[in-house]
Design a protein around this motif. Sequence first.
Motif, PDB file in Angstrom:
ATOM      1  N   TYR A 265      48.492  14.236  53.217  1.00  0.00           N
ATOM      2  CA  TYR A 265      47.256  14.942  52.888  1.00  0.00           C
ATOM      3  C   TYR A 265      46.678  15.517  54.180  1.00  0.00           C
ATOM      4  CZ  TYR A 265      48.039  11.344  49.398  1.00  0.00           C
ATOM      5  OH  TYR A 265      48.638  10.515  48.488  1.00  0.00           O
ATOM      6  N   LEU A 266      46.192  16.740  54.100  1.00  0.00           N
ATOM      7  CA  LEU A 266      45.445  17.314  55.211  1.00  0.00           C
ATOM      8  C   LEU A 266      43.982  17.374  54.793  1.00  0.00           C
ATOM      9  CD1 LEU A 266      45.491  18.568  58.051  1.00  0.00           C
ATOM     10  CD2 LEU A 266      45.619  20.805  56.940  1.00  0.00           C
ATOM     11  N   LEU A 267      43.137  16.629  55.506  1.00  0.00           N
ATOM     12  CA  LEU A 267      41.711  16.549  55.219  1.00  0.00           C
ATOM     13  C   LEU A 267      40.968  17.468  56.187  1.00  0.00           C
ATOM     14  CD1 LEU A 267      41.524  12.629  55.191  1.00  0.00           C
ATOM     15  CD2 LEU A 267      42.305  14.131  53.357  1.00  0.00           C
ATOM     16  N   VAL A 268      39.985  18.205  55.680  1.00  0.00           N
ATOM     17  CA  VAL A 268      39.269  19.157  56.538  1.00  0.00           C
ATOM     18  C   VAL A 268      37.761  19.023  56.351  1.00  0.00           C
ATOM     19  CG1 VAL A 268      41.187  20.800  56.474  1.00  0.00           C
ATOM     20  CG2 VAL A 268      39.288  21.090  54.869  1.00  0.00           C
ATOM     21  N   GLY A 269      37.037  19.432  57.394  1.00  0.00           N
ATOM     22  CA  GLY A 269      35.577  19.385  57.340  1.00  0.00           C
ATOM     23  C   GLY A 269      34.995  19.726  58.684  1.00  0.00           C
ATOM     24  N   GLY A 270      34.089  18.847  59.149  1.00  0.00           N
ATOM     25  CA  GLY A 270      33.444  19.051  60.439  1.00  0.00           C
ATOM     26  C   GLY A 270      33.207  17.728  61.130  1.00  0.00           C
TER      27      GLY A 270
END
Length: 390
Positions: A265-270
Amino acid sequence: KPMKTIIIITISLFLNFFMYSQHAMQWETNYGGDGTDVAHSAIETSDGGFIIVGSTDSEGSGKLDGYVLKIDSKGNKDWEMTYGGRKDDEFFAIAETKGNYAICGYSDSKGSGGKDFWLLVIDQEGQKIWEYFYGYDKDEEAYDIISTYDGNLVMVGYTKSKGGGARDFYIIKVDPNSIGKNQGKEIWSRNIGGSGTDLATRVKQNPEDSMLYVIGHTSSYGSGGMDLYFTQLTPDRGSPKQKKYIGKDNFEHGNDFCFTENHGYLLVGGTMSDSKGYFDAWLYKIETEFYKEWEETYGGEKDEEIMSVFNVGDTYVLGGFTESIGEGKADAWFMVTDKTGKMIQELTFGEDGNDKIHRMIKSSDGGYLMIGETESKGDGKADFWIIKIK
């Protein structure tokens, strides 16, 4: 020999760049009145157009109303509708269900307590078929919705009514297929959280194991002020199977994720923890058992976040916003990276005002639709802002 090696490396870098830097803006458009109009999500329709959902205070019956806009493949308006009552009502996401469209958000005008999860089902012309409200005496807001493989709907967001904290993840599975009073009836619901604030932002079902995966952020668990929260749930009852809190001593947001080809899984955000500015855009790659593989941050002296991610061939395609580069305060930010998170291409769109992207979707022509709000264009404070990239 060294010269030959340099030439080969240069050629391969050039080919790599050339293969993946084909993306450019096809068109952009904005819609709105003299108030604030914000687009939160969209779905492609069978005619190659799009339905965009969000909120407006430019028209409608209350303060904020749910706003739905249908455009054709070139961005021209087909129709628009507002829905809502005397108080605030807002849409955040849309999914297809049996040829119709299910839209979720919250309503403060109807329902049980303060704000309630609001599920509205419309036909292809925007006419209401039915609606249902889910909630208790305090606030509930739904931020994402999907159609599940068994033909039902799952919504995620938060609840203030259940759990021991300020807010809990609230995940609810409902039946859109029944008739009459059972239409939209709850199949199961689940609240997850601790003593702090826990918000679920996105849900997806994995085609490989049919499990539900939910991302969001939590101040109840983890290392710092707020951490990214990622969890796996069973589709039949919503029972949590795996979970991970990711963050350091400061604030992290979990905004979206994608499934990767190695069952990861590639998790994205800040992230604020190691950022150059306020929030930096953040990619965090985990494998099947949720152990970390790598992470990457991008950003300058101001605010950046990734809002959407797609796994496309040998690349990840990302949509978000940046305040450090571009023309004005916030700009739309489109990026392509390789499978280790190294940047291959980036584009920014915007003018001197605050121009922010809330979500990006993939279109059937291999392009992308970015959806958000612009203060640089239009007559009011902010307009629906739609960018088509190919």
